[in-house]
Scaffold this motif. Structure first.
Motif, PDB file in Angstrom:
ATOM      1  N   LEU A 550       0.850  -1.180   0.000  1.00 39.67           N
ATOM      2  CA  LEU A 550       0.000   0.000   0.000  1.00 39.67           C
ATOM      3  C   LEU A 550       0.889   1.235   0.000  1.00 39.67           C
ATOM      4  O   LEU A 550       1.682   1.442   0.917  1.00 39.67           O
ATOM      5  N   VAL A 551       0.747   2.059  -1.059  1.00 35.42           N
ATOM      6  CA  VAL A 551       1.478   3.318  -1.174  1.00 35.42           C
ATOM      7  C   VAL A 551       0.533   4.441  -0.741  1.00 35.42           C
ATOM      8  O   VAL A 551      -0.538   4.614  -1.328  1.00 35.42           O
ATOM      9  N   VAL A 552       0.904   5.182   0.294  1.00 35.31           N
ATOM     10  CA  VAL A 552       0.078   6.279   0.803  1.00 35.31           C
ATOM     11  C   VAL A 552       0.704   7.598   0.378  1.00 35.31           C
ATOM     12  O   VAL A 552       1.898   7.841   0.635  1.00 35.31           O
ATOM     13  N   THR A 553      -0.107   8.436  -0.277  1.00 37.74           N
ATOM     14  CA  THR A 553       0.376   9.671  -0.894  1.00 37.74           C
ATOM     15  C   THR A 553      -0.399  10.871  -0.352  1.00 37.74           C
ATOM     16  O   THR A 553      -1.495  10.716   0.189  1.00 37.74           O
ATOM     17  N   PRO A 554       0.131  12.086  -0.506  1.00 40.73           N
ATOM     18  CA  PRO A 554      -0.680  13.270  -0.190  1.00 40.73           C
ATOM     19  C   PRO A 554      -1.941  13.310  -1.043  1.00 40.73           C
ATOM     20  O   PRO A 554      -1.945  12.855  -2.196  1.00 40.73           O
ATOM     21  N   ALA A 555      -3.009  13.885  -0.503  1.00 44.46           N
ATOM     22  CA  ALA A 555      -4.287  13.921  -1.223  1.00 44.46           C
ATOM     23  C   ALA A 555      -4.157  14.633  -2.563  1.00 44.46           C
ATOM     24  O   ALA A 555      -4.715  14.191  -3.574  1.00 44.46           O
ATOM     25  N   ALA A 556      -3.421  15.737  -2.587  1.00 43.88           N
ATOM     26  CA  ALA A 556      -3.351  16.561  -3.800  1.00 43.88           C
ATOM     27  C   ALA A 556      -2.548  15.909  -4.913  1.00 43.88           C
ATOM     28  O   ALA A 556      -2.709  16.260  -6.083  1.00 43.88           O
ATOM     29  N   THR A 557      -1.667  14.959  -4.567  1.00 42.07           N
ATOM     30  CA  THR A 557      -0.786  14.384  -5.584  1.00 42.07           C
ATOM     31  C   THR A 557      -1.106  12.925  -5.890  1.00 42.07           C
ATOM     32  O   THR A 557      -0.344  12.263  -6.579  1.00 42.07           O
TER      33      THR A 557
END
Length: 816
Positions: A550-557
């Motif tokens: 699972l890769v967790v990223t900033p919402a905007a990106t």
């Protein structure tokens, strides 16, 4: 009509100033097989009626770089092409009618100094001296930029077109693109028809560039890509000739929504009214060419009334022209540039929000270089088309949002200002629970997020200001709870990308700087690097099983990060799935977080069973969840991932158990204050594609012992060459001033950079900033041995500097 080729390297769709600039700059790089198709005549959409204001200063350093490039280019074009561009450096003045606006201008002036733009803060008397026609009643001051200019928009475009032709580009007018052929993630060619219908054909091509302006949304859909923009009516008047009127600086009075430009002895008055009029929601007429829209004097009258008072000669001069023409606006007032995320050879340069003339030169240069190299020439995150979410192409959304975005160009640009229109599109599973408990919502990428929590009886809305806003004390209380007891906030909007398959580990090792060969349950903090060692994404990666991550990223990106993964997947046997909406996420953080977790779950949350940087499946209340022991606020805590169907139950269970422990709900503003105290980097501000991972202080997250990954060679080179700059943390010694970003960093009396981000450190007792400082050939001790100040709206404030986090430098608290 001259014959069109049956094949081209690139087809540019649209012959406004932007399309002509892209053609010009591609041919300047040596591309000869360039075809530009314009449905009617060059400039006939928006370019021909643009005001032609050409300013240097933009909101970020790179956008300013592009605007300055445009100026320099237009100044030289006439000599190169023989086409007069009308470019003149007449200077510009912006005046303030309120203290808040003057604060904004003073902060802009400080930012300009950091960006190397010549600017002068001027008094009301100095405004009058430079602009004698202005009624200065109510003017509290202003700024003067001597090198700003104006030009002839149509001739600038025609000069660019001629320059492109001289180097081999084929530019054809009265040829409309009617279809775009696609195969998988690539376009293969375009269908075209002549304006008179007598000729039609097909051009096979390696790529296309959508420069279709207000038609960009429609052309995007033909190409299978999302280009969210909306045409709006844009009004200006031109006076009759005014006797004795000579060259004047461009004048902006944003508090009255107006700008003024002298041109050939006449005065132009233009407006960016607070509530705009979207146009063409049902499509733009096929015959549109150099067209005007119907007059709407009632709509323009409030602006004109203020203008006649502010510029009395307008009241004496007759109106020669009352013009209403369409221009395109985007959901966030930033233009669209770059490679569309849905396709691998569809480029976009559209949606220029009334700054197309001043932006076109730089945008064309940057896009051409990106197309040439296959990677961004520098950080273009502000305008990268990949920032747009799929839902933002919704026509109703665009029409509603456009009523606001046009006016925002001249509105007060307060920190934390939220859009008011087209809200509520994306809601987390906890949305109503948070509203019921006082949440004041903000929006990012369409997500409604609790930014802060109002007390009982407190007004649940923002009161914007440049000083301490009405939520300042609320955020202080939220941060105090996280630092001393326990707080909870909603992280559901953060992107979640599931990567799984037999080659998932090898693939992630290829794109990530850190080592992904870790046990199941391990969480790895890492970056996606580009070949220069710059940071394309800042993520955590959790190994869920032998073959799933699972890769967790900033919402905007989220979309940009997913696109980066897809474009590098190659032959790896792995599948990438966006599962963002499938799970709600609650962060439980603070010294007493373990007590709360033990109260809601029978699982073991000890350091032995669940150390920092690991995840485990748990029972939660009557349901199930997965907890990740990580923190973006620098405290002991867990991020709780729960399927959307059990999210409400999870919230109620934790909230009820937390009442005896003093659990406090917190918002995104608190998280930002906490992370900057801990000197955690914020992607898009502190770390971008042009910031080297080592200079950003993130070398610990890169494992060069791995045999191969994107950016490895650049990291090794930087280790050999040494750092050119370092990211420092600053704390003001005066607790009163506030920092946001772009404030100049002054080292031993000289400006050496600017803050990449800023927020108030309620626990540390002063405003905190992060920013890069040059350090070629210097040791860490040399860098820290200097005296530092930060320029806050023209006042230099002493600052302490540190390479280590000022809060918990050994990170002992997250491992409690």
């Amino acid at each position: 009509m001259a014959e069109l080729p049956d094949k081209a390297r690139v087809v540019i769709i649209g012959g406004g100033v932007v399309g002509c600039s892209v053609a010009y700059h591609l041919t300047k790089l040596g591309w000869t097989d360039v075809v530009l198709l314009e449905r009617k005549q060059l400039t006939s959409g928006t370019t021909w009626h643009a005001a032609g204001l050409i300013a240097q200063l933009r909101a970020t350093a790179n956008m300013t770089k592009l605007a300055r490039y445009s100026q320099e280019l237009y100044g030289d074009l006439e000599a190169e092409t023989g086409v007069a561009t009308g470019f003149k450096r007449v200077g510009s003045i912006t005046v303030a009618l309120t203290g808040d606006r003057m604060e904004e201008l003073s902060r802009s002036a400080a930012m300009a100094r950091a960006f190397g733009v010549e600017i002068e803060e001027i008094t009301t008397d100095e405004v009058k001296r430079r602009y004698e026609h202005l009624n200065t009643d109510g003017v509290v001051g202003g700024v003067y930029l001597p090198k700003d200019g104006q030009g002839d928009p149509a001739n600038i475009a025609l000069a660019l077109a001629k320059g492109a032709r001289q180097r081999g580009a084929l530019i054809r007018e009265r040829v409309k693109v009617t279809g775009i052929a696609r195969q998988g993630r690539r376009v293969t060619g375009v269908d075209w028809v002549s304006d008179d219908g007598r000729a039609q054909g097909y051009i096979a091509c390696d790529m296309i560039v959508n420069c279709a302006g207000m038609w960009g949304h429609e052309v995007g859909r033909m190409a299978g890509v999302n280009v969210p923009l909306q045409a709006c009516e844009h009004f200006y008047i031109v006076s009759e000739p005014i006797e004795g009127l000579s060259q004047l600086p461009v004048l902006r009075v944003p508090d009255e929504c107006a700008y003024y430009k002298e041109d050939a002895g006449k005065m132009m008055l233009g407006a960016f009214e607070p509530v705009a009029k979207p146009w063409g929601m049902n499509g733009i007429p096929d015959t549109f060419e150099f067209d005007q829209l119907p007059e709407d004097f009632d709509h323009f009258e409030p602006i004109l009334e203020m203008a006649v008072n502010r510029m009395p000669m307008l009241g004496r001069a007759g109106i020669h022209t009352f013009f209403n023409g369409p221009e395109s606006f985007t959901p966030d007032d930033a233009y669209h540039l770059g490679l569309a995320p849905e396709m691998d050879n569809v480029w976009v340069a559209a949606g220029f929000n009334s700054v197309g003339i001043q932006s076109a030169g730089g945008a064309g240069m940057a896009l051409a270089q990106w197309m040439e190299d296959g990677e961004k020439p520098f950080d273009l995150g502000d305008v990268d088309i990949a920032r747009m979410q799929p839902f933002q192409g919704n026509k109703r959304y665009l029409a509603e949002r456009a009523t606001e975005t046009l006016g925002l160009l001249y509105a007060d640009h307060y920190p934390y200002r939220q859009k008011a229109t087209a809200r509520g599109v994306r809601r987390t599973p906890f949305h109503q629970h948070l509203l019921d408990r006082g949440a004041v919502m903000g929006e990012i990428a369409g997500w409604e997020r609790a930014n802060w929590f109002a007390r009982d009886g407190q007004e649940r809305e923002y009161h914007y200001a440049w000083g301490r806003q009405n939520f300042f004390d609320n955020v202080a209380e939220e941060l105090a709870a996280v630092r001393s007891n326990i707080g909870m906030y909603d992280m559901s909007s953060f992107g979640k990308l599931r990567v799984e398959g037999p080659d998932a580990e090898a693939f992630l090792n290829h794109v990530c700087g850190a080592d992904m060969s870790v046990p199941v349950g391990k969480i790895v903090y890492t970056q996606f690097l580009n070949p220069r060692g710059g940071i394309e994404a800042d993520v955590t990666v959790t190994r869920l099983s032998e073959t799933a991550w699972l890769v967790v990223t900033p919402a905007a990106t989220r979309l940009a990060d997913e696109t980066w993964l897809r474009r590098h997947l190659g032959d790896y046997r792995a599948v990438i799935t966006d599962v963002t909406a499938g799970e709600g996420v609650l962060a439980v953080m603070g010294p007493n977080a373990r007590k709360l977790m033990q109260a809601v779950s029978p699982n073991d949350f000890s350091n032995d069973a669940n150390p920092f940087g690991t995840a485990q499946e748990i029972e939660l209340g009557l349901g199930l969840a997965r907890v990740h022991r990580v923190s973006y606020v620098g405290e002991l805590g867990w991020e709780i991932y729960v399927s959307a169907d059990m999210a409400a139950h999870a919230f109620e269970t934790i909230w009820e158990a937390g009442q005896d422990l003093g659990l406090k709900l917190c918002g995104m503003h608190m998280m930002d204050c906490a992370r900057i105290e801990k000197a955690f980097r914020h992607f898009g501000h502190d770390i971008t594609c042009e910031d080297h991972v080592l200079e950003a202080g993130l070398g610990f997250a890169v494992k060069t012992a791995k045999p191969e990954f994107i950016g490895r060679d650049a990291v090794l080179r930087k280790k050999e060459e040494g750092l050119q700059r370092r990211l420092l943390q600053f704390r003001l010694t005066d607790p009163e001033p506030l920092l946001y970003h772009n404030e100049p960093i002054i080292r031993d009396g000289e400006i050496v950079g600017y803050l990449s981000s800023g927020a108030y450190g309620h626990h540390l007792g002063a405003a905190i900033g992060l920013g890069y400082v040059p350090c070629r050939g210097e040791s860490a001790a040399d860098v820290l041995g200097s005296t530092y100040e930060i320029d806050v709206a023209g006042t230099r404030v002493r600052a302490e500097a540190s390479l280590k986090p000022m809060y918990d430098p050994k990170s002992e608290r997250v491992r409690m």
